[in-house]
Motif scaffolding. Structure first.
Motif, PDB file in Angstrom:
ATOM      1  N   PRO A  57      42.088  40.148  53.405  1.00 47.39           N
ATOM      2  CA  PRO A  57      42.386  40.315  51.989  1.00 47.39           C
ATOM      3  C   PRO A  57      43.435  41.389  51.760  1.00 47.39           C
ATOM      4  CG  PRO A  57      40.020  40.268  52.366  1.00 47.39           C
ATOM      5  CD  PRO A  57      40.673  40.352  53.706  1.00 47.39           C
ATOM      6  N   SER A  58      44.227  41.220  50.712  1.00 49.79           N
ATOM      7  CA  SER A  58      45.232  42.206  50.350  1.00 49.79           C
ATOM      8  C   SER A  58      45.036  42.625  48.912  1.00 49.79           C
ATOM      9  CB  SER A  58      46.646  41.636  50.529  1.00 49.79           C
ATOM     10  OG  SER A  58      46.813  40.488  49.721  1.00 49.79           O
ATOM     11  N   GLY A  59      45.507  43.829  48.559  1.00 54.32           N
ATOM     12  CA  GLY A  59      45.372  44.335  47.208  1.00 54.32           C
ATOM     13  C   GLY A  59      46.661  44.186  46.432  1.00 54.32           C
ATOM     14  N   ALA A  60      46.673  44.767  45.212  1.00 52.60           N
ATOM     15  CA  ALA A  60      47.888  44.765  44.406  1.00 52.60           C
ATOM     16  C   ALA A  60      48.971  45.547  45.137  1.00 52.60           C
ATOM     17  CB  ALA A  60      47.600  45.380  43.044  1.00 52.60           C
ATOM     18  N   LYS A  61      50.219  45.096  45.001  1.00 55.86           N
ATOM     19  CA  LYS A  61      51.302  45.702  45.765  1.00 55.86           C
ATOM     20  C   LYS A  61      52.519  45.943  44.887  1.00 55.86           C
ATOM     21  CE  LYS A  61      49.998  43.495  50.158  1.00 55.86           C
ATOM     22  NZ  LYS A  61      50.438  42.564  51.219  1.00 55.86           N
ATOM     23  N   ALA A  62      53.369  46.844  45.345  1.00 60.82           N
ATOM     24  CA  ALA A  62      54.664  47.093  44.715  1.00 60.82           C
ATOM     25  C   ALA A  62      55.712  47.169  45.811  1.00 60.82           C
ATOM     26  CB  ALA A  62      54.637  48.392  43.907  1.00 60.82           C
ATOM     27  N   GLY A 343      32.791  43.145  37.908  1.00 65.07           N
ATOM     28  CA  GLY A 343      33.900  42.296  37.498  1.00 65.07           C
ATOM     29  C   GLY A 343      34.656  41.697  38.656  1.00 65.07           C
ATOM     30  N   ILE A 344      35.296  40.575  38.391  1.00 66.08           N
ATOM     31  CA  ILE A 344      36.150  39.871  39.347  1.00 66.08           C
ATOM     32  C   ILE A 344      37.544  39.826  38.742  1.00 66.08           C
ATOM     33  CG2 ILE A 344      36.561  37.702  40.572  1.00 66.08           C
ATOM     34  CD1 ILE A 344      33.528  37.132  40.276  1.00 66.08           C
ATOM     35  N   GLU A 345      38.513  40.426  39.407  1.00 63.81           N
ATOM     36  CA  GLU A 345      39.855  40.546  38.853  1.00 63.81           C
ATOM     37  C   GLU A 345      40.434  39.169  38.511  1.00 63.81           C
ATOM     38  OE1 GLU A 345      43.259  42.948  37.740  1.00 63.81           O
ATOM     39  OE2 GLU A 345      41.125  43.317  38.039  1.00 63.81           O
ATOM     40  N   GLY A 346      40.812  39.004  37.243  1.00 59.77           N
ATOM     41  CA  GLY A 346      41.399  37.755  36.786  1.00 59.77           C
ATOM     42  C   GLY A 346      40.405  36.762  36.225  1.00 59.77           C
ATOM     43  N   VAL A 367      40.710  38.409  46.517  1.00 59.45           N
ATOM     44  CA  VAL A 367      40.480  38.797  45.126  1.00 59.45           C
ATOM     45  C   VAL A 367      39.622  40.063  45.080  1.00 59.45           C
ATOM     46  CG1 VAL A 367      39.424  38.109  42.938  1.00 59.45           C
ATOM     47  CG2 VAL A 367      40.718  36.447  44.289  1.00 59.45           C
ATOM     48  N   SER A 368      39.991  41.004  44.212  1.00 63.25           N
ATOM     49  CA  SER A 368      39.293  42.288  44.145  1.00 63.25           C
ATOM     50  C   SER A 368      38.130  42.257  43.161  1.00 63.25           C
ATOM     51  CB  SER A 368      40.271  43.388  43.731  1.00 63.25           C
ATOM     52  OG  SER A 368      41.241  43.601  44.723  1.00 63.25           O
ATOM     53  N   LEU A 369      37.139  43.110  43.428  1.00 63.05           N
ATOM     54  CA  LEU A 369      35.960  43.274  42.587  1.00 63.05           C
ATOM     55  C   LEU A 369      35.837  44.726  42.161  1.00 63.05           C
ATOM     56  CD1 LEU A 369      33.360  41.394  44.836  1.00 63.05           C
ATOM     57  CD2 LEU A 369      34.869  40.386  43.124  1.00 63.05           C
ATOM     58  N   TYR A 370      35.029  44.957  41.128  1.00 65.01           N
ATOM     59  CA  TYR A 370      34.764  46.336  40.721  1.00 65.01           C
ATOM     60  C   TYR A 370      33.381  46.423  40.097  1.00 65.01           C
ATOM     61  CZ  TYR A 370      35.747  44.857  35.907  1.00 65.01           C
ATOM     62  OH  TYR A 370      35.719  44.216  34.692  1.00 65.01           O
TER      63      TYR A 370
END
Length: 380
Positions: A57-62, A343-346, A367-370
């Motif tokens: 898995p990968s996270g948000a990137k810039a 939560g589930i991002e998106g 997909v990321s969770l929080y």
């Protein structure tokens, strides 16, 4: 504090890895299961023979160019206007961006307030957003957060006045994830814009980068920069096709849905998008916040994974044939008390009274969770 624990699964077939029964699915040697590197892909003995690999898995990137631009902003003591999608922003923060911005002055535009229930307390929402920024080590207070529902004709003159006062003669950089509403905000800004310089509004490559940036002169020496949106790679929105995307993105005010889960019961979201199972704990009341068009099904199964994936394989509208290896699995043991959100991002989130429960969540890979304090608190 509660935290998500990755359920170690075979990167070939997706089975939960175990070292007790060599004849059962997901068998792997005890030493490798317990001491293997957490970030490396592991395979059950059956899949090891066929050597099938999947990406972690990968996270948000810039991009490097984006980070370089932000270093310029920090060096010039610029004001950062950070636009977020209030419905789903909790996992959109990028560590490299946070590190660069550090103590920079930030104003937050929390867009899409109209998607959340009208009864939600706006003061609580501003504190909630500010709290997530501070957790990401960004200097944001409740009074720095503006709740907006950006549309083509919206008047944002009050926000523009705040920006002009807060920038103290310096540049302004508007940043945010793709789809947060950054472009709509800049368009609303331009409707009331008066050019007081001898320079023109322009779109060109930002110096020493490949980024196309709109530059809006603010005075003779400072500008507002409309920057490209950052990648939402860890959002479910980036993992689905057009048909599923239509039902996933809310188009109007969310109507909360009420459920109650007993042990082993699960909620299945959409056409094989995600599932949450109460694996341990007393019957739990859950309020789900997601698009009104997203179907949710309640299911019961003793074999938690088999029941979910059997359902997934029966879905005819999925963008492709889905297998267990297309999902990440997470376990969470809730340690806090009081109302909590997972939560589930998106996709959205569900709120519940915490009382020592354990949940297992399956989500599309990457997909990321929080878990957090509740986003919605009713007005008094």
């Amino acid at each position: 504090m509660s935290q998500f624990n990755v359920v170690r699964r075979c990167y070939g077939c997706g089975a939960v890895l175990q070292s007790e029964d060599p004849k059962a699915k997901g068998y792997i040697g005890h030493e490798l299961l317990e001491n293997g590197p957490l970030g490396a892909p592991l395979f059950c003995e059956e899949c090891w023979k066929t050597t099938r690999y999947n990406s972690a898995p990968s996270g948000a990137k810039a991009s490097d160019d984006f980070l370089s631009m932000l270093r310029d902003a920090r060096a010039s003591d610029a004001l950062i206007v950070y636009v977020v999608n209030l419905f789903s922003f909790e996992c959109s923060f990028i560590p490299e961006v946070n590190e660069i911005l550090g103590e920079s002055k930030i104003l937050v535009i929390a867009n899409k307030r109209d998607l959340l229930p009208k009864k939600a307390d706006d003061g609580w929402l501003r504190s909630y957003v500010a709290g997530h920024f501070r957790k990401s080590k960004l200097n944001v207070g409740k009074d720095d957060v503006y709740l907006l529902s950006l549309r083509s004709a919206m008047d944002i003159s009050d926000v523009v006045k705040k920006i002009d006062a807060a920038r103290k003669g310096h540049d302004v950089y508007v940043i945010g994830a793709a789809g947060a509403g950054k472009t709509v905000f800049v368009n609303a800004y331009l409707r009331g814009y008066a050019n007081r310089s001898n320079r023109n509004v322009s779109i060109a490559k930002y110096p020493k980068t490949s980024l196309n940036v709109m530059t809006i002169p603010l005075d003779s020496s400072s500008s507002l920069f409309d920057t490209p949106g950052t990648s939402p790679e860890n959002s479910l929105l980036s993992k689905v096709g057009p048909m599923q995307l239509h039902g996933l993105v809310p188009q109007m005010e969310i109507k909360p849905r009420q459920y109650a889960l007993a042990e082993k019961e699960k909620l299945v979201f959409g056409e094989g998008l995600a599932t949450v199972t109460l694996t341990k704990g007393k019957r739990t009341a859950m309020t789900v916040y997601c698009s009104n068009d997203l179907p949710i099904a309640k299911r019961l199964g003793n074999k938690l994974e088999d029941a979910f994936f059997k359902l997934v394989r029966q879905i005819g509208n999925a963008p492709k044939e889905i297998s267990p290896s297309d999902f990440d699995a997470f376990d969470i043991d809730v340690e806090e008390t009081g109302q909590r959100d997972i939560g589930i991002e998106g996709l959205g989130w569900f709120s519940f009274p915490a009382s020592g429960q354990s949940f297992r969540l399956y989500v599309r890979k990457g997909v990321s969770l929080y878990i957090s304090t509740p986003k919605i608190k009713a007005k008094r």
